[in-house]
Design a protein around this motif. Sequence first.
Motif, PDB file in Angstrom:
ATOM      1  N   GLU A  54     -26.910  -9.985 -37.349  1.00 38.93           N
ATOM      2  CA  GLU A  54     -27.659 -10.877 -36.477  1.00 38.93           C
ATOM      3  C   GLU A  54     -26.945 -12.214 -36.382  1.00 38.93           C
ATOM      4  O   GLU A  54     -26.117 -12.567 -37.242  1.00 38.93           O
ATOM      5  CB  GLU A  54     -29.078 -11.093 -36.994  1.00 38.93           C
ATOM      6  CG  GLU A  54     -29.150 -11.878 -38.297  1.00 38.93           C
ATOM      7  CD  GLU A  54     -30.574 -12.181 -38.730  1.00 38.93           C
ATOM      8  OE1 GLU A  54     -31.514 -11.821 -37.998  1.00 38.93           O
ATOM      9  OE2 GLU A  54     -30.749 -12.784 -39.807  1.00 38.93           O
ATOM     10  N   TRP A  56     -27.875 -16.426 -34.881  1.00 38.68           N
ATOM     11  CA  TRP A  56     -28.778 -17.407 -34.292  1.00 38.68           C
ATOM     12  C   TRP A  56     -27.986 -18.676 -34.012  1.00 38.68           C
ATOM     13  O   TRP A  56     -27.197 -19.116 -34.852  1.00 38.68           O
ATOM     14  CB  TRP A  56     -29.926 -17.751 -35.259  1.00 38.68           C
ATOM     15  CG  TRP A  56     -30.759 -16.585 -35.706  1.00 38.68           C
ATOM     16  CD1 TRP A  56     -30.415 -15.623 -36.603  1.00 38.68           C
ATOM     17  CD2 TRP A  56     -32.088 -16.271 -35.281  1.00 38.68           C
ATOM     18  NE1 TRP A  56     -31.434 -14.728 -36.770  1.00 38.68           N
ATOM     19  CE2 TRP A  56     -32.483 -15.102 -35.966  1.00 38.68           C
ATOM     20  CE3 TRP A  56     -32.977 -16.870 -34.403  1.00 38.68           C
ATOM     21  CZ2 TRP A  56     -33.725 -14.519 -35.793  1.00 38.68           C
ATOM     22  CZ3 TRP A  56     -34.225 -16.297 -34.225  1.00 38.68           C
ATOM     23  CH2 TRP A  56     -34.591 -15.130 -34.916  1.00 38.68           C
ATOM     24  N   VAL A  63     -33.083 -23.420 -30.415  1.00 40.40           N
ATOM     25  CA  VAL A  63     -32.377 -22.158 -30.689  1.00 40.40           C
ATOM     26  C   VAL A  63     -32.295 -21.401 -29.370  1.00 40.40           C
ATOM     27  O   VAL A  63     -33.272 -20.826 -28.896  1.00 40.40           O
ATOM     28  CB  VAL A  63     -33.098 -21.329 -31.775  1.00 40.40           C
ATOM     29  CG1 VAL A  63     -32.411 -19.981 -31.939  1.00 40.40           C
ATOM     30  CG2 VAL A  63     -33.103 -22.086 -33.097  1.00 40.40           C
ATOM     31  N   GLY A  66     -29.962 -15.673 -29.660  1.00 36.59           N
ATOM     32  CA  GLY A  66     -30.157 -14.853 -30.847  1.00 36.59           C
ATOM     33  C   GLY A  66     -29.669 -13.443 -30.549  1.00 36.59           C
ATOM     34  O   GLY A  66     -29.759 -12.968 -29.409  1.00 36.59           O
TER      35      GLY A  66
END
Length: 486
Positions: A54, A56, A63, A66
Motif C-alpha cells: 500500500e 499513502w 491525503v 492511496g
Amino acid sequence: MKLFEPNMGALQVARDVLLTPFGLDESGLLKALGSMFTHKVDYADLYFQFTKSEGWSLEEGIVKTGSFSIDQGVGVRAVSGDKTAFSYSDEISERALMEAAAATRSIARQGAGRVKVAGTMIPAGSRALYLPHDPLNSLDATAKVKLLERVERIARAKDPRVVQVMASLSGEYDVVLVARADGVLAADIRPLVRVSVTVIAEQNGRREVGSSGGGGRYNYAYFTDDLLEQYASEAVSTALVNLDSRPAPAGPMTVVLGPGWPGVLLHEAIGHGLEGDFNRKGSSTFSGRIGERVAAKGVTVVDDGTIADRRGSLNVDDEGNATQCTTLIEDGILKGYMQDTMNARLMKMPVTGNARRESFAHLPMPRMTNTYMLAGDRHPEEILASVKNGLYAVNFGGGQVDITNGKFVFSASEAYMIEDGRITYPVKGATLIGNGPDVLNRVSMIGNDMRLDSGVGVCGKEGQSVPVGVGQPTLRIDGVTVGGTA
C-alpha cells in the motif's frame, strides 16, 4: 533446534498462503521439478510469492492518493550451462505449475545432466533477522492518515519559510517460498515500511527543497513521534540551508564525504562492478582482479545481508540460500564478488546469498543487500580540519555510473565549502565526477563514525528494483573533479 524454529514458522505460513489453498504440497513441487530434469538441466527452482502493498501520499494538507494491491504467483526456472529458461504464472495451481515447467525444458541441451532431482524436500534452517509483521494491519486507515498529517504539522511548525510539505507512507507484506531441485525448501516473511517527507521553503522569491525519511523491516509502530520529528527536522534543515547556498565552484579539489547515505556513491561507483554476473562476463572494471590492490590501504568494503531489521537484509535470498556478510575489498585488496548460484557455479566460486529478484515474474541475479565501508580511526573533526580548501558533501541526490569503466556522475543535494579546516558556506549545484576504482585509491583519511543510511535505498538493475542499504564513515578523498555552477 532453535535455529530452525523461526524458519519453520515462516515455512508454515508460506504453506498456508501459497500451497494449501491451491491444492499443492511438497510432492507436487517435486513432480514439477522432476519434469524439468527429463533433459539435461544443471539446476532448477520454483519461486512462489504473495505480496500485499500500500501507499499513502499527502500534499497541501490532504491525503490525495492511496493505493493497495495484492499480487501472487510462481516463477519456474531451469538453468543449463549458462543458459536460463524462465516461465511464470500469476495463477498458482498444479496445472499452471506443470505448464510453466514444460515451457522451461526447451533450453535443456547444453547442461552436464549429472544432477538429479531430490526425492524429498528438506526445510532449510534460517535466522529471524526481523519479525514476521504484517505492516498493513498494524494501523487502521484513520491512524495512517493522522501519521502523515502529524509529519506535515511538525515540518510546518519548524519555520515560517516552509510553504509546502509532501509526505508519503508505504508498507509491504511479502511471503516467499523457494523449492529447489536439490530438495531445499526455504521460506521468508518480509515486512517493509517507509516514510518520506519533502519540504519546499521560500525566501525572497527563492525556493529550495529538502527531503528526509527512513524505514526498514518493521511495522508502522516503528515511526514514533521522535522519529517523525527527526525526519521533518532534517528535511526542513536541508531546505533552509539551500536557501542560503551559493553556486558551487568547479575543478579538482579535496572532497570530504559525510557518513551514512553518501555511501550511495560507493554503492553505484563500485558496488555493481563487484556483482558476479558482470565479472563472469568480463564487463566489469574489476574482472579478473581478485588479489590485486583496487583501493587505498584501510579501505574495507562488505556486503552484509544479515543486519537485523535493515531494509536490504534477508533471512534467505531469492534462491533459498542464507544471506551472509561478504568481504569484497579488504585493506584495499579485492577479495571477492557477490554471487548467485549460476554465476558462482560457472566461476567456481562460493555462493554468497546475493540472488535477488523484484518478484516471481523476474529472474534472480547477483544484487547487493547492505553495502558499506568499515570505519577507520580518524575523528570526523580531524578530517575536516585537515582540508585547506575543499568540498564537504553531506547528502546526495541522483547519479549514474558506467559499469564497464566505473565512471560516475553524482549530484550533491547538500554540500558546503571547507576553508582552512572549517565549514563555511553552503553551495548548490555541486556534482562529483570520476572513476570508482580511481576514487577508491584517492581515499586518504577514513573516519571512525561509520553509519548506515536511514532505510530509503532502492537499487535498479536490468529493469528490476529491490530495497537496499548503504553506509560509510566520513571520508577524505583527494583530487576529485567537481562540476559546479560558479
